[in-house]
Design a protein around this motif. Sequence first.
Motif, PDB file in Angstrom:
ATOM      1  N   HIS A  38      44.295  36.012  36.986  1.00 18.42           N
ATOM      2  CA  HIS A  38      43.951  37.253  37.820  1.00 18.42           C
ATOM      3  C   HIS A  38      43.100  38.295  37.266  1.00 18.42           C
ATOM      4  N   LEU A  39      42.090  38.951  37.867  1.00 16.33           N
ATOM      5  CA  LEU A  39      41.294  39.840  37.562  1.00 16.33           C
ATOM      6  C   LEU A  39      41.664  40.987  38.263  1.00 16.33           C
ATOM      7  N   GLN A  40      41.891  42.063  37.613  1.00 16.86           N
ATOM      8  CA  GLN A  40      42.456  43.409  38.140  1.00 16.86           C
ATOM      9  C   GLN A  40      41.232  44.248  38.152  1.00 16.86           C
ATOM     10  N   SER A  41      40.784  44.741  39.228  1.00 16.11           N
ATOM     11  CA  SER A  41      39.407  45.554  39.196  1.00 16.11           C
ATOM     12  C   SER A  41      39.737  46.803  39.037  1.00 16.11           C
ATOM     13  N   THR A  42      40.700  47.554  38.536  1.00 13.07           N
ATOM     14  CA  THR A  42      41.056  48.821  38.236  1.00 13.07           C
ATOM     15  C   THR A  42      41.807  48.980  37.054  1.00 13.07           C
ATOM     16  N   PRO A  43      41.614  50.052  36.274  1.00 15.21           N
ATOM     17  CA  PRO A  43      42.564  50.269  34.992  1.00 15.21           C
ATOM     18  C   PRO A  43      43.934  49.985  35.265  1.00 15.21           C
ATOM     19  N   GLU A  44      44.467  50.783  36.309  1.00 13.70           N
ATOM     20  CA  GLU A  44      45.865  50.614  36.477  1.00 13.70           C
ATOM     21  C   GLU A  44      45.833  49.908  37.941  1.00 13.70           C
ATOM     22  N   PHE A  45      47.263  49.322  38.287  1.00 11.75           N
ATOM     23  CA  PHE A  45      47.464  48.622  39.525  1.00 11.75           C
ATOM     24  C   PHE A  45      47.338  49.847  40.438  1.00 11.75           C
ATOM     25  N   LEU A  46      46.724  49.508  41.807  1.00 15.58           N
ATOM     26  CA  LEU A  46      46.648  50.611  42.817  1.00 15.58           C
ATOM     27  C   LEU A  46      48.417  51.168  43.190  1.00 15.58           C
ATOM     28  N   VAL A  61      43.228  39.548  33.353  1.00 16.64           N
ATOM     29  CA  VAL A  61      42.217  40.378  32.955  1.00 16.64           C
ATOM     30  C   VAL A  61      41.786  41.454  33.633  1.00 16.64           C
ATOM     31  N   VAL A  62      41.795  42.738  32.939  1.00 12.08           N
ATOM     32  CA  VAL A  62      41.457  43.911  33.457  1.00 12.08           C
ATOM     33  C   VAL A  62      39.916  44.192  33.270  1.00 12.08           C
ATOM     34  N   GLN A  63      39.201  44.364  34.490  1.00 12.84           N
ATOM     35  CA  GLN A  63      38.015  44.557  34.730  1.00 12.84           C
ATOM     36  C   GLN A  63      37.472  45.736  33.677  1.00 12.84           C
ATOM     37  N   ASP A  64      36.208  45.598  32.814  1.00 11.53           N
ATOM     38  CA  ASP A  64      35.796  46.525  32.011  1.00 11.53           C
ATOM     39  C   ASP A  64      34.764  47.007  32.717  1.00 11.53           C
TER      40      ASP A  64
END
Length: 426
Positions: A38-46, A61-64
């Motif tokens: 999973h790639l999370q596009s924001t620092p925290e979940f919406l 993986v959290v998007q940098d």
Amino acid sequence: MTSASAPAAAPVGVIVDGYSVGKYLPAAFRRLGADVVHLQSTPEFLDCVPPPDLRPYLANVVQDAADPARTVQELAAYHPCGVLPGQETGVPPADRTAELLGLPGNPSATSALRRDKYRMIEALRAAGIRCADQLKSGDVEEVHAWARTTGYPVVVKPLSSASTDKVSICRGPEEVRAAAAEILGSRDIFGRHNDELLAQSFLDGTEYIVDVVRGPGGARHVCGVWRYDKTLVGTRPVYDRDVLIDPGAPVVEPLVTYLDTVLDALDIRFGAAHAEIMMTAGGPVLVEVGARLDGIMDPGHHDACLDGNQADLLALACVRPEEYRRAHPGDSLYRKHREGMVVHVRTTRGGLVEAVDEDALARIRALDTVHLAVPRLAPGDRMRPTTDLLSSPLRVFLTGDGPERLLADHRRIRLLADDVFRLAPN
């Protein structure tokens, strides 16, 4: 003595923002023997939508945002075979990540055409494709003046939302001002601030949804065509039901031919898409398109009445591209096995949900044509009168051998639905 070779690692798909309909992709990949990250596009979940279930994923993986190369390097270690958006917010990062990894996808340079509804329609206009007149503005009086010139009714909606969020059909200046006041300064369902709104000329006709997947090489398979039946509640077009159309129906060919031009104009070269198209007296006209899975799709329901579903076909295009090519060497069209319908239950009630009455729900599920009934509220949630897809409290998927049986059960569901949710006294 020769040592046994290590088993080959399973293919890995990357799902960006696996909220909403993206929840169906991990199972689709696993059915093909593949894993998912999973790639999370924001620092925290919406916080505006329920968070994704991360249990099926190898990792999150959290998007940098400051260093996209670092994110890509982290993902590259899994040797992914595809990068797919799970919901609207995942479209631009999926485009960018697939591009950086050298995987099939859509050009990141044109991502905005697939997310911003104003730019979407302007891309069609530039390509000479039939489309609505429109205005993007943050000035209520400018919108009012445009509507007066264009002629009422007009449609007013947010630029980048979904699920008919704050969509209004306005028949006069006061309704335009009310719709604009509701949108401007608010946030859409993905948390984005609405500094501007979109006003469009009203498209008079019957609306259809066309689900497609474009596989390796751009071959297009139409997964289904559904007719939207709606009811106007005040200024809001509220969904009542979606009805599966026979692939041989006269309306299907012009819809699909039109959509092919739209896919090219919006640079949708690979992946899933679903387009809302109005069949007007002058021919098909795009309402909008999402470069992702259809949010109302249930894979099991589609498998029951069609020859497959978008999620499985999309996973196949990533994991086994040669098998996809053999199955779909060119543009192709779905086969319909049974009648299909999705009922979006409406309510006029409002209040705090105290309990879901399982006996009442069981009575709906026991109807002959009901494939699946999904309550969209739980105890502690607030019910509000239905004005859009988000405020429909219950979604029911039907399939059967004749349209009359589905219509009869649709009427029964409307009579039984209010018993499903018990509201607190105050």
